[in-house]
Design a protein around this motif. Sequence first.
Motif, PDB file in Angstrom:
ATOM      1  N   PRO A 123      93.269  45.917 -27.725  1.00  0.00           N
ATOM      2  CA  PRO A 123      93.296  46.088 -26.235  1.00  0.00           C
ATOM      3  C   PRO A 123      93.903  45.175 -25.943  1.00  0.00           C
ATOM      4  O   PRO A 123      94.633  44.487 -26.042  1.00  0.00           O
ATOM      5  CB  PRO A 123      91.454  44.865 -26.528  1.00  0.00           C
ATOM      6  N   ARG A 124      94.203  45.903 -24.308  1.00  0.00           N
ATOM      7  CA  ARG A 124      95.159  45.087 -23.537  1.00  0.00           C
ATOM      8  C   ARG A 124      94.246  44.650 -22.153  1.00  0.00           C
ATOM      9  O   ARG A 124      93.210  44.794 -21.652  1.00  0.00           O
ATOM     10  CB  ARG A 124      95.943  45.685 -23.120  1.00  0.00           C
ATOM     11  N   THR A 159      90.672  43.702 -22.879  1.00  0.00           N
ATOM     12  CA  THR A 159      90.972  42.036 -23.239  1.00  0.00           C
ATOM     13  C   THR A 159      89.672  41.070 -22.715  1.00  0.00           C
ATOM     14  O   THR A 159      88.960  41.541 -21.394  1.00  0.00           O
ATOM     15  CB  THR A 159      91.863  41.096 -23.500  1.00  0.00           C
ATOM     16  N   VAL A 160      89.066  40.328 -22.996  1.00  0.00           N
ATOM     17  CA  VAL A 160      88.029  39.609 -22.622  1.00  0.00           C
ATOM     18  C   VAL A 160      88.501  38.218 -22.151  1.00  0.00           C
ATOM     19  O   VAL A 160      90.064  37.766 -22.777  1.00  0.00           O
ATOM     20  CB  VAL A 160      87.422  39.069 -23.852  1.00  0.00           C
ATOM     21  N   PRO A 161      88.019  37.718 -21.345  1.00  0.00           N
ATOM     22  CA  PRO A 161      88.969  36.734 -20.601  1.00  0.00           C
ATOM     23  C   PRO A 161      89.911  35.699 -21.189  1.00  0.00           C
ATOM     24  O   PRO A 161      90.665  35.584 -20.285  1.00  0.00           O
ATOM     25  CB  PRO A 161      88.616  35.850 -19.509  1.00  0.00           C
ATOM     26  N   VAL A 162      89.816  35.044 -22.421  1.00  0.00           N
ATOM     27  CA  VAL A 162      90.270  33.721 -23.083  1.00  0.00           C
ATOM     28  C   VAL A 162      91.524  34.986 -23.466  1.00  0.00           C
ATOM     29  O   VAL A 162      92.187  34.220 -23.761  1.00  0.00           O
ATOM     30  CB  VAL A 162      89.505  33.908 -24.055  1.00  0.00           C
ATOM     31  N   GLU A 163      91.325  35.896 -23.687  1.00  0.00           N
ATOM     32  CA  GLU A 163      92.734  36.787 -23.961  1.00  0.00           C
ATOM     33  C   GLU A 163      93.728  37.171 -22.936  1.00  0.00           C
ATOM     34  O   GLU A 163      95.424  37.808 -23.610  1.00  0.00           O
ATOM     35  CB  GLU A 163      92.312  38.087 -25.044  1.00  0.00           C
ATOM     36  N   SER A 164      93.538  36.983 -22.134  1.00  0.00           N
ATOM     37  CA  SER A 164      94.383  37.379 -21.005  1.00  0.00           C
ATOM     38  C   SER A 164      94.887  36.004 -19.846  1.00  0.00           C
ATOM     39  O   SER A 164      93.628  35.412 -19.271  1.00  0.00           O
ATOM     40  CB  SER A 164      94.616  38.715 -20.350  1.00  0.00           C
ATOM     41  N   ASP A 165      95.713  35.796 -19.003  1.00  0.00           N
ATOM     42  CA  ASP A 165      95.833  35.459 -18.275  1.00  0.00           C
ATOM     43  C   ASP A 165      95.290  36.371 -16.777  1.00  0.00           C
ATOM     44  O   ASP A 165      94.743  37.537 -16.545  1.00  0.00           O
ATOM     45  CB  ASP A 165      97.490  35.258 -17.092  1.00  0.00           C
ATOM     46  N   GLY A 166      94.475  35.473 -16.007  1.00  0.00           N
ATOM     47  CA  GLY A 166      93.734  35.862 -14.706  1.00  0.00           C
ATOM     48  C   GLY A 166      93.443  34.817 -13.829  1.00  0.00           C
ATOM     49  O   GLY A 166      93.174  34.319 -13.922  1.00  0.00           O
ATOM     50  N   CYS A 167      92.874  35.614 -12.540  1.00  0.00           N
ATOM     51  CA  CYS A 167      92.088  34.888 -11.641  1.00  0.00           C
ATOM     52  C   CYS A 167      90.825  36.019 -11.274  1.00  0.00           C
ATOM     53  O   CYS A 167      90.361  36.730 -11.293  1.00  0.00           O
ATOM     54  CB  CYS A 167      92.665  34.732  -9.888  1.00  0.00           C
ATOM     55  N   TYR A 168      89.792  34.317 -10.824  1.00  0.00           N
ATOM     56  CA  TYR A 168      88.845  34.867 -10.895  1.00  0.00           C
ATOM     57  C   TYR A 168      88.258  33.706  -9.093  1.00  0.00           C
ATOM     58  O   TYR A 168      89.083  33.039  -9.141  1.00  0.00           O
ATOM     59  CB  TYR A 168      87.611  34.063 -11.756  1.00  0.00           C
ATOM     60  N   ILE A 169      87.742  34.547  -7.962  1.00  0.00           N
ATOM     61  CA  ILE A 169      86.975  33.741  -7.183  1.00  0.00           C
ATOM     62  C   ILE A 169      85.960  33.603  -7.603  1.00  0.00           C
ATOM     63  O   ILE A 169      85.243  34.597  -6.682  1.00  0.00           O
ATOM     64  CB  ILE A 169      87.488  34.494  -5.670  1.00  0.00           C
ATOM     65  N   ASN A 170      85.496  32.326  -7.190  1.00  0.00           N
ATOM     66  CA  ASN A 170      84.224  31.679  -7.340  1.00  0.00           C
ATOM     67  C   ASN A 170      83.772  31.634  -5.418  1.00  0.00           C
ATOM     68  O   ASN A 170      83.841  32.113  -5.086  1.00  0.00           O
ATOM     69  CB  ASN A 170      83.841  30.658  -7.638  1.00  0.00           C
ATOM     70  N   HIS A 171      82.514  31.338  -6.117  1.00  0.00           N
ATOM     71  CA  HIS A 171      81.433  31.857  -4.438  1.00  0.00           C
ATOM     72  C   HIS A 171      82.042  30.752  -3.158  1.00  0.00           C
ATOM     73  O   HIS A 171      81.432  31.051  -2.041  1.00  0.00           O
ATOM     74  CB  HIS A 171      80.033  31.507  -5.099  1.00  0.00           C
ATOM     75  N   GLU A 172      82.310  29.489  -3.763  1.00  0.00           N
ATOM     76  CA  GLU A 172      82.629  29.505  -2.369  1.00  0.00           C
ATOM     77  C   GLU A 172      84.005  29.688  -1.914  1.00  0.00           C
ATOM     78  O   GLU A 172      84.767  28.989  -1.462  1.00  0.00           O
ATOM     79  CB  GLU A 172      82.682  27.418  -2.530  1.00  0.00           C
TER      80      GLU A 172
END
Lengths: 803, 430, 161
Positions: free
Chosen positions: A630-631, A579-592
């Motif tokens: 897609p998953r 899936t693309v990000p809007v199609e699932s839960d998830g987390c990112y860590i940004n540059h800070e």
Amino acid sequence: MPTLTIDNQPVTVAEGTTIIQAAERLGLVIPHFCYHEALGAAGSCRLCAVRIEKGPLKGIQMACMIPAQDGMVVTTLDPEAVEFRAHVAEWAMTDHPHDCPVCDEGGECQLQEMTIAAGHGTRRFRGLKRTYPNQDLGPFIVQEMNRCIQCYRCVRTYRDYCGGTDYGTFGSRNRVAYGRVTAGRLASPFSGNIIDLCPTGVLTDKTFRFKCRSWDLQEAPSVCPHCSLGCNTLPGARYRELLRVKARVNRAVNGFFICDRGRFGHGYQNHPQRLREPHVDGESVSWNDALAAVHERISQTTEHHGHGTVAFLGSRRATLEANLLLGQWAAATGCTRTVYECHPEFDRIARTVAARLGDQRRSPGDIQRSDFILLIGAEPLAEAPVLALAIRQAKRNGARIVILDPRPPQLPCAFEHLPLTPEQLQLALEQLATKKFKGWTRDESTTLRNLGKDLTAAQNPVIIGAGALLGAAGIERLFDLVDASSPAARPCGVLVPLAGPNSYAAGLLSNGGPDFDDLLDAILNGMVKTLVCLETDPFEDYPQHGRAQSALAQLESLIVLDALPTQTTRHADIVLPTTVPVESDGCYINHEGRLQAFAKVLDPGLSVAVTGGGDHPPRIFEQSAPGNLPRPAWAILAEILKLPTETAALRQQLARTDNRFAALTQIHRAAEGEIVTAIGIPPRPQDDDGAVESSVPGSLQLWPIDTFGGADIFSTYSVHLDPLRDEPYILLADEDAKQRGLTDGAGAVLTSELGHLKVRVRCTATIPAGIAFLPHLLRGATAGFVPGGGALSCTLKSVEGEA
Amino acid sequence: MSPRMSEYPQVLFKNRVPGETVLIDGYRTTGGYTALEKAFKELDPATIRDQVKRANLRGRGGAGFPTGIKWSFFPADQPGEKYLVCNCDEMEPGTYKDRELLKADPHQLIEGVIIAAFALQTPVAYIFIRYAFEDCAANLDRAVAEAAAAGYLGKNILGSGFDCEIHVHRSAGRYILGEETALLNGLEGKRPNPRSKPPFPAVRGLFGQPTTVNNVETLANVPHIINHGAEWFKGLARTLEGAGTKLFGLSGHLERTACFELPVGILLREVVEEVGGGVRGGRTFKACLPGGASTPYLTAAQLDTPLDFEPLEAVGSRFGTAGVTVFDDTTCMVAATLNLIRFFARESCGWCTPCRDGLPVVAWLLDKIEAGKATFDDIDMLKDQFRNISGRSFCALAEGAMGPVAGLLNHFEQELADHVIKGRCPLKKK
Amino acid sequence: MELLPENQQEFFRSKAAAIAHPRELVIDALRAVQSHHGWVPDEGVTLVAALLGILPIEVEEVATFYDKIFRRPVGKRVIHVCDSICCWTREGEAIFTYLQEKLGIAPGETTTDGVFTLLPTCCLGACGDAPAMMIGLTTYGPLTPQRIDEILAQVRAEVSA
Ligand SMILES: Cc1cc2nc3c(=O)[nH]c(=O)nc-3n(C[C@H](O)[C@H](O)[C@H](O)COP(=O)(O)O)c2cc1C
Ligand code: SF4
Ligand code: SF4
Ligand code: SF4
Ligand code: FES
Ligand code: FES
């Protein structure tokens, strides 16, 4: 800290807080149009009237204009104030076309809400309405001037906040209008914010026009995937199609704003080329068969070639969950070669940042409060656009902005600029830290010495640098400079935009392990036979395409999880559609180092617009939506690892196994995200310090760079952004152009080790001689020129007959 | 001329000859620039400010703020950029006194500006002048050049160490430029919307620096106060609390419509009946605007009001700019008010809702009433519009627009009702 | 048609360079273009911006605010007829109607020979000489139909001379 009473409720607020803000703290919304937290008060709409019963200024006053004072007594329910607010709404509505039924703002219209809140319901004015012609503002924004209530928010957003220069207020009396001097696309890369800030339907999203009523949208809090800054967004979808993206408030990160790349770059979700089905050896198969094949290839590899011959490649755009699971899977197969970034230079940078950022990390919110910002080899507008907006706010608050960079800077505010070559940037970084200046003209050393002094003297300095020109060695020097400029009493801040939305996680996860160069060596040496790629495209993103290609060609199996076609999926033996990000839960860590969660907005599937062929309702009836295979990558990996495939349970498991990410269990509730304080392991020391090879006479040093048009895969699959994408150009110094008989706008042929390329010449006086820049267009004409791999040597010739 | 004209001391108009402009030589023969010499040679800035304060000179631009007090807020001793701005926008209907003054005797203003600049220690002064006054602007250009040639402008004026330059800024229309903060935006080349106060211009004015804004007539009085003293100035007025003379622009249904210099505190009756020669054609006085388009009407019952700030406030009106516009008994006060409201609505700067969108509603109501198509609901609506616009706008323009509406509602309610009852304008000849 | 003679352009360029706030010249520059070219076309806005080193939008925002800056073509002379209260009391409406009839145009229009454009204006500061009008930068009053005939004839003669 004054304490005042509003509608009989006491509230204590900070000095300088206005009545309207104090009321908000009590949960009281005083009706307002022109006031906005990010823009401040204008005092123009007069809707926010309240009565001040006790205080220096008594009587009916505008709540947005009057600072709270100790002992003040305010009532919002005073009959005179109530009557007046109803009148303001009535006046605002006198010329309104009453076309709410066909207005895209309907359902989220502040004018509707405030008109009701102000108590205006029945029209009394029966005179002629003033009408306006509309202006074409380009592909992103529609203007419908008749709905305007002259709150001046759009100009205050566009000009004052975002620094745009081509939108303004025209006319006077009840004929005030807004627009450009001549029709055309609004040039600011932050133009879309006027859509969010306009409280009425004057300015709406053209890419969303008439697609859907706002209340029919599926929406969920999300995080922009287009760069490492991690702006908070509110995407909206309907009928299996992502239709628009709005900004979501995060005061620490993006405030109320996002950039046009983040807003209009949503076309990737429903791109016709989306990978929709699992494939094994080019054949479409079921998920069961695909996963069985994965299992089989991996066991075969380990059986034939021994433990450790399967390697895993994570990525800057896969979620934290997926990257973590990839690591677990790798460990389970006895793999010692797990790499999380296929661009070794960016890998080193991410590791350096994860290891050294510490308490000196600065958010865009912090940067707005900085008094001295030094940009070295950074181009925020390309690398993390909303950062440019934060720098502008700092400037508006009186900060000094100094830029050391060979490129003509694009910042939307005034700055001081010293054009230094990339080599000089390295020297400057080093010597600003040691305070010994050698190898400069006298003027240059004075400037640099003063700069060093001012940096020390500043109250709240921040240094910003990025990898494309500085390389990993430069970023290490940048941190040395930050350390050298940080007496205990007053640490110097730092911000380094990274290559992708989850690069920081990649830097943390690599844990001192090998990099992609090591992995390619291992493949070339026959020590690795199977490679699993998680949402990454080493064929394109590794700077030396040839080396990647020849190594990857030696693999027995290439297993790829991804959402969109890439060179890598094309070479893959097994493709697992994600899936693309809007199609699932998830987390990112940004540059800070800020961990942020996003939630699923919609299920994957071919949009009704596609499957219905324009019919409504679509004529095919099935239990499940077409194209819904897609998953989420993390769900695929969790299934392979026999772990829970439900977000909350999985996050529990991940937090338990790796306590650096303990925040994962709570993260969906954190309004501003959570800083991950775990410290990464720095990259191994490197002998090559990023120096550029001396070049052939007559050649130019060519630096590939990113531009605002976007070099991330999601934006390249978004047609809406096409107007922002440059055709290939080369940017060089006037004198270099002149020497080659070239002028601004002329056509030319660029020759380098990567072959010939037609480009358009752009030249300016400020670039140091001998160097040139080429925008990197992922999947486009300049795809081979990957930033962050140092400079290439190139020659440039004019093309006859090209204008 | 009015038989009693000789009774009125002529200060500002003492050099006036219709159709002529006094040049520097003429100006000096009647004592011109002696105040300036005195100020620079004998007085220090603080003393000048003090004298103006004691003279009780009140601003002639309409608001009537005491000039000496305004000057006492000004950070005259603070180093750095500071500005004096003279307001010659003069666009309020019925007001044309500054023009008459500048047509006749421009040096008076130049002398006043230089003394004020010295008193406030502002080395740069601007005279902001409206588009339609090109004749006056040319007079000022010439007067500035003459004063500079005579050593009254430029560097180190009369050896005082004080430098002063005067810029004449020509505008391009729009009444709102007369509002002092809109004027400052206009001077800066920005959209001339008013600024929010605080900060006041004395703190942050032109180009963000301390600035004093004064009207033409206000500044033209300064040399006379310096020459003759505060007590003399106060003595010119007929009221106890008043001070000075005042330029009255007479207009409307009078026999004589011209600008006269009369003592502050003169009775309205005297102005109408003697100076103005009575109502034109022997008709009856019905009402007047006593001080420009933004002041509530007075009726015949108030003819014995002294024309000064306090007495006019006591009868529910304002002294304003002392432009007296008289209406005879044939005038429909609804139609007159409609004309005035249309002016204000058209001149709104468009910044705030009550003015930008509220005044057109008021105009629509008045138009409907005047056309005989209104009901009593419309009169009620007129009242609620009045109640809600008054005191609620961003600047004083809309507030001023409500002046005539206040007069209409207070004094002519029956006339309004008659329009509804008769279904037509009761004053219109059929 | 030329927007502004080169020597005047140079005047604005050098003055803008010499002062701290070049934007304060925007009205002067717009008026200069207008008095030379008759009105301010889009190119006039861009020119003023370039001369003063400011943004075209900053010029346009100001140009569209003022009623005496013409952003559309006008005749060789603009007649501004006062429609404010003092002129209204002295037959200003009849005078305005007379002018419209005499010129054969409605407010906002230009005579077919391109000489006159007729516009209403607020008080001209000539209330003692009501009813009043302004042609170009010259104020006339008190007006009667006969006076108007004379004035128009005289201005027409000037224009064609
Ligand atoms: C809408 C409006 C128009 C004004 N027009 C003028 C004007 O034309 N001339 C003037 O001197 N003051 C005018 N004023 C008053 C000025 O704001 C300011 O009070 C005055 O110039 C101060 O000078 P003074 O104290 O000498 O009177 C106007 C005020 C408003 C609200
Ligand atoms: S366009 Fe929208 S934001 Fe701009 S003034 Fe009108 S209503 Fe306000
Ligand atoms: S700045 Fe980066 S994260 Fe923010 S909206 Fe733009 S591309 Fe997305
Ligand atoms: S009252 Fe409001 S709209 Fe009217 S002129 Fe003043 S600021 Fe402008
Ligand atoms: S919100 Fe306060 S005046 Fe508009
Ligand atoms: S009202 Fe017409 S000139 Fe003043």
